[in-house]
Design an enzyme around this catalytic site. Structure first.
Site, PDB file in Angstrom:
ATOM      1  N   ALA A   1       0.838  -1.190   0.000  1.00 19.85           N
ATOM      2  CA  ALA A   1       0.000   0.000   0.000  1.00 19.85           C
ATOM      3  C   ALA A   1       0.876   1.244   0.000  1.00 19.85           C
ATOM      4  O   ALA A   1       2.064   1.199   0.332  1.00 19.85           O
ATOM      5  CB  ALA A   1      -0.903   0.001   1.228  1.00 19.85           C
TER       6      ALA A   1
ATOM      7  N   GLY B   1      -0.180  -5.190   0.971  1.00 19.12           N
ATOM      8  CA  GLY B   1      -1.439  -5.131   0.242  1.00 19.12           C
ATOM      9  C   GLY B   1      -1.367  -5.799  -1.106  1.00 19.12           C
ATOM     10  O   GLY B   1      -2.390  -6.264  -1.626  1.00 19.12           O
TER      11      GLY B   1
ATOM     12  N   GLU C   1      -1.957  -9.391  -0.381  1.00 17.49           N
ATOM     13  CA  GLU C   1      -3.364  -9.548  -0.048  1.00 17.49           C
ATOM     14  C   GLU C   1      -4.241  -9.465  -1.293  1.00 17.49           C
ATOM     15  O   GLU C   1      -5.271 -10.138  -1.387  1.00 17.49           O
ATOM     16  CB  GLU C   1      -3.764  -8.497   0.988  1.00 17.49           C
ATOM     17  CG  GLU C   1      -3.120  -8.753   2.349  1.00 17.49           C
ATOM     18  CD  GLU C   1      -3.336  -7.645   3.344  1.00 17.49           C
ATOM     19  OE1 GLU C   1      -3.738  -7.946   4.479  1.00 17.49           O
ATOM     20  OE2 GLU C   1      -3.114  -6.472   2.989  1.00 17.49           O
TER      21      GLU C   1
ATOM     22  N   GLU D   1       3.719  -5.515   7.380  1.00 16.41           N
ATOM     23  CA  GLU D   1       3.024  -4.665   8.350  1.00 16.41           C
ATOM     24  C   GLU D   1       3.679  -4.707   9.725  1.00 16.41           C
ATOM     25  O   GLU D   1       3.702  -3.689  10.436  1.00 16.41           O
ATOM     26  CB  GLU D   1       1.553  -5.080   8.449  1.00 16.41           C
ATOM     27  CG  GLU D   1       0.726  -4.800   7.208  1.00 16.41           C
ATOM     28  CD  GLU D   1       0.832  -5.886   6.156  1.00 16.41           C
ATOM     29  OE1 GLU D   1       0.135  -5.783   5.128  1.00 16.41           O
ATOM     30  OE2 GLU D   1       1.619  -6.854   6.351  1.00 16.41           O
TER      31      GLU D   1
END
Length: 259
Positions: A66, A110, A113, A133
């Protein structure tokens, strides 16, 4: 590649969707997430689309996570508000047609994911996977604990999530994070080959197989088997189901119409 952050091309029933921010390693910002969500929402209702391929532009990354700078300024309340809207990960996971993810280079946070939300993953030898993260004092928030655990098991999910380490393409293939491992630069070739093989079949049956497999991950076995029976009967009652059986008896290629 045009300057748009998300690109779409369509041929022979196969939609190819590209995340096009190569200078930023295809990092997911709000614009990319919103446009991806819109594209998959539109494609879901198109009869001329049977299969989708998702990939990243450039030669360094599928998606390197992200855009941290974008969400760093949000308050917890603002982040919670973001979660109230349809997220791109859920739009892709809920897409009623098969989605193949073609992965090269970095597939982190992300990005991983996003790949987890797809149905089948193809990685080339350059692919590198991770959930970073933990390095930020955070945890995955878009499937990096839930979908990852269902795919590779709790041990590997914990190892990936707690270490913040990268794993290479061979390791990802070994633990089941990706279904196919190919030579460098061949990820799109393999994804297109798979998509073409899927696109031959009934759109009704493709959607029902995807739905039935999803049921397997969300129900106890007996409930899942009951759901499978009902979905089989739905396929059996469809025009495509009748046509497929008839074509088999008549020793000819079926003509599926998606009904």
């Amino acid at each position: 590649m045009s300057p748009g952050p998300v690109l779409l091309s369509l041929r022979d029933g196969i939609a190819e969707v590209a995340i096009n921010r190569p200078a930023k390693l295809n990092a997911l910002n709000e614009t990319v997430r919103s446009e991806l969500t819109g594209v998959f929402t539109e494609l879901a209702g198109r009869d001329d689309v049977k299969v989708a391929i998702l990939y990243g532009a450039g030669d360094k990354a599928f998606v390197a996570g992200a855009d941290v700078g974008e969400f760093a300024a949000r308050t917890p309340e603002e982040q919670r508000e973001v979660y109230r809207h349809l997220r791109v990960y859920d739009a892709i996971a809920g897409f009623p047609k098969p989605v193949i993810c073609a992965i090269h280079g970095f597939c982190i946070g992300g990005g991983n994911e996003l790949a987890l939300a797809c149905d089948v993953r193809v990685a080339d030898a350059t692919a590198r996977f991770g959930q970073f993260e933990i390095r930020l004092g955070l945890i995955p928030g878009a499937g990096g604990t839930q979908r990852l655990t269902r795919l590779v098991g709790p041990g590997h999910a914990l190892r990936i999530g707690l270490s913040g380490d990268l794993i290479d393409a061979e390791e990802a293939y070994r633990i089941g994070l990706v279904e196919f491992l190919v030579e460098e630069g061949r990820h799109m070739d393999k994804a297109r080959e798979l998509a073409a093989r899927m696109a031959r079949w009934s759109p009704v049956a493709l959607a029902l197989v995807k739905k039935a497999v999803r049921e397997a991950g969300e129900r106890h076995l007996e409930d899942g088997l009951d759901a499978e029976k009902e979905l089989f009967l739905e396929a059996f009652a469809s025009e495509d189901g009748r046509e497929g059986v008839k074509a088999f008896i008549e020793k000819r290629q079926p003509r599926f119409r998606g009904r």
